[in-house]
Motif scaffolding. Structure first.
Motif, PDB file in Angstrom:
ATOM      1  N   HIS A  62       0.807  -1.219   0.000  1.00 40.36           N
ATOM      2  CA  HIS A  62       0.000   0.000   0.000  1.00 40.36           C
ATOM      3  C   HIS A  62       0.846   1.278   0.000  1.00 40.36           C
ATOM      4  O   HIS A  62       0.318   2.365   0.193  1.00 40.36           O
ATOM      5  CB  HIS A  62      -0.971  -0.011   1.187  1.00 40.36           C
ATOM      6  N   LYS A  63       2.148   1.083  -0.204  1.00 33.40           N
ATOM      7  CA  LYS A  63       3.091   2.207  -0.272  1.00 33.40           C
ATOM      8  C   LYS A  63       2.962   3.137   0.947  1.00 33.40           C
ATOM      9  O   LYS A  63       2.943   4.356   0.824  1.00 33.40           O
ATOM     10  CB  LYS A  63       2.931   2.965  -1.579  1.00 33.40           C
ATOM     11  N   LEU A  64       2.882   2.507   2.125  1.00 28.28           N
ATOM     12  CA  LEU A  64       2.785   3.240   3.384  1.00 28.28           C
ATOM     13  C   LEU A  64       4.156   3.325   4.044  1.00 28.28           C
ATOM     14  O   LEU A  64       4.967   2.407   3.899  1.00 28.28           O
ATOM     15  CB  LEU A  64       1.808   2.535   4.338  1.00 28.28           C
ATOM     16  N   PRO A  65       4.407   4.380   4.791  1.00 26.37           N
ATOM     17  CA  PRO A  65       5.690   4.476   5.496  1.00 26.37           C
ATOM     18  C   PRO A  65       5.728   3.526   6.691  1.00 26.37           C
ATOM     19  O   PRO A  65       4.678   3.141   7.231  1.00 26.37           O
ATOM     20  CB  PRO A  65       5.731   5.932   5.962  1.00 26.37           C
ATOM     21  N   VAL A  66       6.920   3.170   7.095  1.00 26.37           N
ATOM     22  CA  VAL A  66       7.077   2.345   8.296  1.00 26.37           C
ATOM     23  C   VAL A  66       6.583   3.113   9.511  1.00 26.37           C
ATOM     24  O   VAL A  66       5.865   2.570  10.354  1.00 26.37           O
ATOM     25  CB  VAL A  66       8.554   1.916   8.469  1.00 26.37           C
ATOM     26  N   GLU A  67       6.956   4.365   9.595  1.00 23.48           N
ATOM     27  CA  GLU A  67       6.567   5.196  10.741  1.00 23.48           C
ATOM     28  C   GLU A  67       5.046   5.383  10.763  1.00 23.48           C
ATOM     29  O   GLU A  67       4.455   5.745   9.753  1.00 23.48           O
ATOM     30  CB  GLU A  67       7.235   6.565  10.673  1.00 23.48           C
ATOM     31  N   ALA A  68       4.465   5.136  11.931  1.00 23.20           N
ATOM     32  CA  ALA A  68       3.025   5.333  12.126  1.00 23.20           C
ATOM     33  C   ALA A  68       2.840   5.984  13.502  1.00 23.20           C
ATOM     34  O   ALA A  68       2.401   5.327  14.453  1.00 23.20           O
ATOM     35  CB  ALA A  68       2.284   4.012  12.033  1.00 23.20           C
ATOM     36  N   PRO A  69       3.179   7.272  13.621  1.00 27.74           N
ATOM     37  CA  PRO A  69       3.191   7.936  14.931  1.00 27.74           C
ATOM     38  C   PRO A  69       1.848   7.891  15.667  1.00 27.74           C
ATOM     39  O   PRO A  69       1.822   7.715  16.886  1.00 27.74           O
ATOM     40  CB  PRO A  69       3.588   9.381  14.628  1.00 27.74           C
ATOM     41  N   GLU A  70       0.757   8.032  14.945  1.00 25.39           N
ATOM     42  CA  GLU A  70      -0.556   8.004  15.614  1.00 25.39           C
ATOM     43  C   GLU A  70      -0.826   6.625  16.207  1.00 25.39           C
ATOM     44  O   GLU A  70      -1.311   6.511  17.337  1.00 25.39           O
ATOM     45  CB  GLU A  70      -1.668   8.400  14.639  1.00 25.39           C
ATOM     46  N   ARG A  71      -0.526   5.578  15.459  1.00 26.09           N
ATOM     47  CA  ARG A  71      -0.711   4.209  15.966  1.00 26.09           C
ATOM     48  C   ARG A  71       0.195   3.973  17.179  1.00 26.09           C
ATOM     49  O   ARG A  71      -0.223   3.383  18.169  1.00 26.09           O
ATOM     50  CB  ARG A  71      -0.417   3.196  14.856  1.00 26.09           C
TER      51      ARG A  71
END
Length: 180
Positions: free
Chosen positions: A51-60
């Motif tokens: 899904h071409k998402l970044p590794v970083e997920a600060p909200e999660r």
């Protein structure tokens, strides 16, 4: 005849020493649970790659740490202890994800594995593991920490021959022996 009192005395000394030794940490159940969480990092990486998402997920990450802080007292842990431990879990998972994505970028594709739904399949499993990790953290914290870093290093060394998995386990346990 004089040997019997000496043997009896030595027996009491040996039994007395072993009886007063505090139990040493058994890291196996905690490390096995950490490994289950790390296994899910592969599925997370596949989902993010697809899904071409970044590794970083600060909200999660904030959500996870907030939940951990909220539930820490249920496990007789301080919110700070639980959050520090889970920060390490998050960083270890990101280490796996970054490494895998780097490999896949080098190869030009990821391995042909089924992509799993992050929100509906993977995250609920991560959330379920959260309770097990908090339980195991408290169990390890209750045991003596004599020579904890050395014992932990030995336990980690016995877990795997895979360098990535070993480094992720090292990262996931970075603060385990820290006084709390």
């Amino acid at each position: 005849m004089r040997l019997a009192p000496t043997i009896t005395c030595l027996t009491f000394v040996i039994v007395g020493c072993s009886a007063t030794s505090p139990p040493q940490p058994d890291f196996h159940p905690l490390l096995a649970t950490i490994e289950q969480r790390l296994d899910l990092a592969v599925s997370v990486a596949v989902h993010k790659w697809d899904h071409k998402l970044p590794v970083e997920a600060p909200e999660r990450e904030r959500q996870v740490l907030s939940e951990v802080r909220k539930h820490a007292p249920d496990y007789a842990l301080t919110p700070d202890r639980a959050a520090a431990f889970f920060s390490d879990q998050i960083e270890a998972n990101k280490l796996v994800q970054y490494t895998l994505m780097d490999r896949w970028n080098t190869l030009g594709s990821r391995p042909p594995t089924e992509s799993r739904d992050l929100a509906h399949e993977i995250r609920p499993r991560l959330d379920k593991l959260q309770a097990n990790l908090l339980f195991e953290l408290r169990r390890v914290d209750r045991l003596a920490k004599d020579d904890c870093p050395k014992q932990l290093a030995r336990a980690l060394e016995q877990r795997t021959n895979d360098p990535l998995r070993h480094m992720a386990l090292v990262r996931a346990t970075a603060q385990l022996c820290k006084e709390h």
